[in-house]
Write a protein that holds these residues in place. Structure first.
Motif, PDB file in Angstrom:
ATOM      1  N   ASP A  10       0.833  -1.204   0.000  1.00  0.00           N
ATOM      2  CA  ASP A  10       0.000   0.000   0.000  1.00  0.00           C
ATOM      3  C   ASP A  10       0.870   1.258   0.000  1.00  0.00           C
ATOM      4  O   ASP A  10       0.465   2.303  -0.516  1.00  0.00           O
ATOM      5  N   TYR A  11       2.050   1.150   0.587  1.00  0.00           N
ATOM      6  CA  TYR A  11       2.953   2.290   0.685  1.00  0.00           C
ATOM      7  C   TYR A  11       4.045   2.262  -0.384  1.00  0.00           C
ATOM      8  O   TYR A  11       4.560   3.315  -0.779  1.00  0.00           O
ATOM      9  N   TRP A  12       4.413   1.092  -0.843  1.00  0.00           N
ATOM     10  CA  TRP A  12       5.443   0.908  -1.876  1.00  0.00           C
ATOM     11  C   TRP A  12       4.831   0.007  -2.934  1.00  0.00           C
ATOM     12  O   TRP A  12       5.053  -1.195  -2.962  1.00  0.00           O
ATOM     13  N   PRO A  13       4.015   0.576  -3.840  1.00  0.00           N
ATOM     14  CA  PRO A  13       3.149  -0.228  -4.710  1.00  0.00           C
ATOM     15  C   PRO A  13       3.859  -1.220  -5.626  1.00  0.00           C
ATOM     16  O   PRO A  13       3.227  -2.181  -6.082  1.00  0.00           O
ATOM     17  N   ILE A  14       5.133  -1.012  -5.889  1.00  0.00           N
ATOM     18  CA  ILE A  14       5.844  -1.963  -6.755  1.00  0.00           C
ATOM     19  C   ILE A  14       5.796  -3.375  -6.167  1.00  0.00           C
ATOM     20  O   ILE A  14       5.849  -4.370  -6.892  1.00  0.00           O
ATOM     21  N   PHE A  15       5.656  -3.476  -4.836  1.00  0.00           N
ATOM     22  CA  PHE A  15       5.593  -4.793  -4.203  1.00  0.00           C
ATOM     23  C   PHE A  15       4.319  -5.547  -4.573  1.00  0.00           C
ATOM     24  O   PHE A  15       4.229  -6.754  -4.339  1.00  0.00           O
ATOM     25  N   GLY A  16       3.329  -4.867  -5.136  1.00  0.00           N
ATOM     26  CA  GLY A  16       2.103  -5.533  -5.550  1.00  0.00           C
ATOM     27  C   GLY A  16       2.123  -6.014  -6.986  1.00  0.00           C
ATOM     28  O   GLY A  16       1.158  -6.631  -7.447  1.00  0.00           O
ATOM     29  N   LEU A  17       3.216  -5.755  -7.708  1.00  0.00           N
ATOM     30  CA  LEU A  17       3.306  -6.163  -9.113  1.00  0.00           C
ATOM     31  C   LEU A  17       3.571  -7.660  -9.224  1.00  0.00           C
ATOM     32  O   LEU A  17       4.392  -8.218  -8.475  1.00  0.00           O
ATOM     33  N   ARG A  18       2.901  -8.316 -10.156  1.00  0.00           N
ATOM     34  CA  ARG A  18       3.109  -9.740 -10.412  1.00  0.00           C
ATOM     35  C   ARG A  18       3.118  -9.989 -11.912  1.00  0.00           C
ATOM     36  O   ARG A  18       2.256  -9.481 -12.644  1.00  0.00           O
ATOM     37  N   LEU A  19       4.079 -10.783 -12.360  1.00  0.00           N
ATOM     38  CA  LEU A  19       4.120 -11.268 -13.742  1.00  0.00           C
ATOM     39  C   LEU A  19       4.015 -12.794 -13.692  1.00  0.00           C
ATOM     40  O   LEU A  19       4.611 -13.426 -12.813  1.00  0.00           O
ATOM     41  N   ALA A  20       3.289 -13.372 -14.628  1.00  0.00           N
ATOM     42  CA  ALA A  20       3.143 -14.824 -14.652  1.00  0.00           C
ATOM     43  C   ALA A  20       3.300 -15.343 -16.071  1.00  0.00           C
ATOM     44  O   ALA A  20       2.748 -14.782 -17.017  1.00  0.00           O
ATOM     45  N   SER A  21       4.073 -16.409 -16.198  1.00  0.00           N
ATOM     46  CA  SER A  21       4.243 -17.142 -17.455  1.00  0.00           C
ATOM     47  C   SER A  21       3.709 -18.547 -17.219  1.00  0.00           C
ATOM     48  O   SER A  21       3.222 -18.847 -16.125  1.00  0.00           O
ATOM     49  N   PRO A  22       3.761 -19.421 -18.192  1.00  0.00           N
ATOM     50  CA  PRO A  22       3.163 -20.753 -17.977  1.00  0.00           C
ATOM     51  C   PRO A  22       3.678 -21.491 -16.745  1.00  0.00           C
ATOM     52  O   PRO A  22       2.908 -22.161 -16.053  1.00  0.00           O
ATOM     53  N   ARG A  23       4.980 -21.389 -16.458  1.00  0.00           N
ATOM     54  CA  ARG A  23       5.534 -22.139 -15.321  1.00  0.00           C
ATOM     55  C   ARG A  23       5.984 -21.275 -14.159  1.00  0.00           C
ATOM     56  O   ARG A  23       6.299 -21.810 -13.083  1.00  0.00           O
ATOM     57  N   LEU A  24       6.038 -19.953 -14.352  1.00  0.00           N
ATOM     58  CA  LEU A  24       6.718 -19.098 -13.390  1.00  0.00           C
ATOM     59  C   LEU A  24       5.850 -17.941 -12.913  1.00  0.00           C
ATOM     60  O   LEU A  24       4.981 -17.467 -13.635  1.00  0.00           O
ATOM     61  N   VAL A  25       6.143 -17.485 -11.706  1.00  0.00           N
ATOM     62  CA  VAL A  25       5.597 -16.245 -11.178  1.00  0.00           C
ATOM     63  C   VAL A  25       6.770 -15.364 -10.772  1.00  0.00           C
ATOM     64  O   VAL A  25       7.684 -15.816 -10.071  1.00  0.00           O
ATOM     65  N   LEU A  26       6.764 -14.118 -11.240  1.00  0.00           N
ATOM     66  CA  LEU A  26       7.832 -13.166 -10.952  1.00  0.00           C
ATOM     67  C   LEU A  26       7.260 -12.041 -10.098  1.00  0.00           C
ATOM     68  O   LEU A  26       6.257 -11.427 -10.476  1.00  0.00           O
ATOM     69  N   ALA A  27       7.900 -11.767  -8.967  1.00  0.00           N
ATOM     70  CA  ALA A  27       7.442 -10.717  -8.064  1.00  0.00           C
ATOM     71  C   ALA A  27       8.648  -9.949  -7.548  1.00  0.00           C
ATOM     72  O   ALA A  27       9.696 -10.548  -7.269  1.00  0.00           O
ATOM     73  N   PRO A  28       8.541  -8.625  -7.403  1.00  0.00           N
ATOM     74  CA  PRO A  28       9.659  -7.842  -6.883  1.00  0.00           C
ATOM     75  C   PRO A  28      10.140  -8.388  -5.541  1.00  0.00           C
ATOM     76  O   PRO A  28       9.345  -8.706  -4.654  1.00  0.00           O
ATOM     77  N   LEU A  29      11.447  -8.503  -5.418  1.00  0.00           N
ATOM     78  CA  LEU A  29      12.079  -9.069  -4.235  1.00  0.00           C
ATOM     79  C   LEU A  29      11.764  -8.237  -2.992  1.00  0.00           C
ATOM     80  O   LEU A  29      11.927  -7.016  -2.991  1.00  0.00           O
ATOM     81  N   GLN A  30      11.315  -8.910  -1.935  1.00  0.00           N
ATOM     82  CA  GLN A  30      11.050  -8.270  -0.655  1.00  0.00           C
ATOM     83  C   GLN A  30      11.949  -8.894   0.419  1.00  0.00           C
ATOM     84  O   GLN A  30      12.533  -9.963   0.222  1.00  0.00           O
TER      85      GLN A  30
END
Length: 219
Positions: A10-30
């Motif tokens: 809510d405060y650092w919105p990039i943390f809510g970004l998600r990318l998905a491919s057939p086998r993978l999920v990519l999310a900004p490192l926390q």
């Protein structure tokens, strides 16, 4: 009456970004991801007999490697601005961390150029995951951020990374001679890809959470 607790996204919105491919999920490192990330690094990213990266993954003691990695990821987050940003995406397959895929940009609103870099844990190599995760962030850059160009680079003795670039349509864009290890000369092959030359896979990256963090990218 209950009050919904706010999250860091809510405060650092990039943390809510998600990318998905057939086998993978990519999310900004926390920070919560860092123990798994460090375990992957310590388990090995490449053969100790070679050095395919600029980062000295195998040349320093484990405690120095851990400290250096933490400083790098924390400083990358702290220094991000709309004019100069890097997003290290932690890549998961069926919930298991397998590697990291970086996407970065400098003056992106003007240059419309991104740069990628990545690594995979050794246990997850040779399965096409490197190609899939690079394709995911390149699709995201071209189709959602409206990039016009994606750059990358690899040492001339890193055939795996160069093969990924060839599969996706990159072309050579000159070389640079650098010192990789103390006293060791290495040739870095620069590569570039434009929207029209991108060899798209038979799937489309799924994107969630971009509207809330659009300003992060300077667009």
């Amino acid at each position: 009456m209950s009050t919904k607790l706010r999250t860091l996204a809510d405060y650092w919105p990039i943390f809510g970004l998600r990318l998905a491919s057939p086998r993978l999920v990519l999310a900004p490192l926390q920070d919560a991801d860092l123990p798994e990330t460090l375990d992957l690094i310590l388990a090995g990213i490449h053969d100790r007999a070679s050095m395919p990266f600029a980062m000295p993954w195998t040349d320093v003691p484990p405690d120095e490697l851990v400290a250096g990695a933490l400083r790098h990821y924390w400083s990358t987050r702290a220094s991000a601005t709309p004019q100069r940003w890097t997003v290290p995406f932690l890549v998961r397959r069926q919930g298991v961390a397998v590697g990291l895929q970086d996407l970065s940009g400098t003056d992106f609103a003007v240059t419309r150029t991104v740069h990628t870099g990545s690594w995979l844990g050794r246990a997850h190599q040779g399965q096409g995951l490197g190609t899939e995760m690079r394709s995911a962030v390149v699709q995201f850059a071209f189709d959602h951020l409206k990039a016009e160009r994606a750059d990358s680079a690899a040492f001339s003795d890193n055939p795996t990374s160069l093969a990924v670039s060839r599969k996706l349509g990159y072309r050579a864009d000159g070389t640079a001679v650098v010192q990789r290890r103390p006293g060791e000369r290495a040739v870095e092959q620069r590569l570039t890809l434009d929207r029209a030359s991108f060899v798209r896979p038979g799937w489309m990256v799924q994107v969630r959470g971009l509207p809330a963090c659009q300003a992060f990218f300077g667009t």
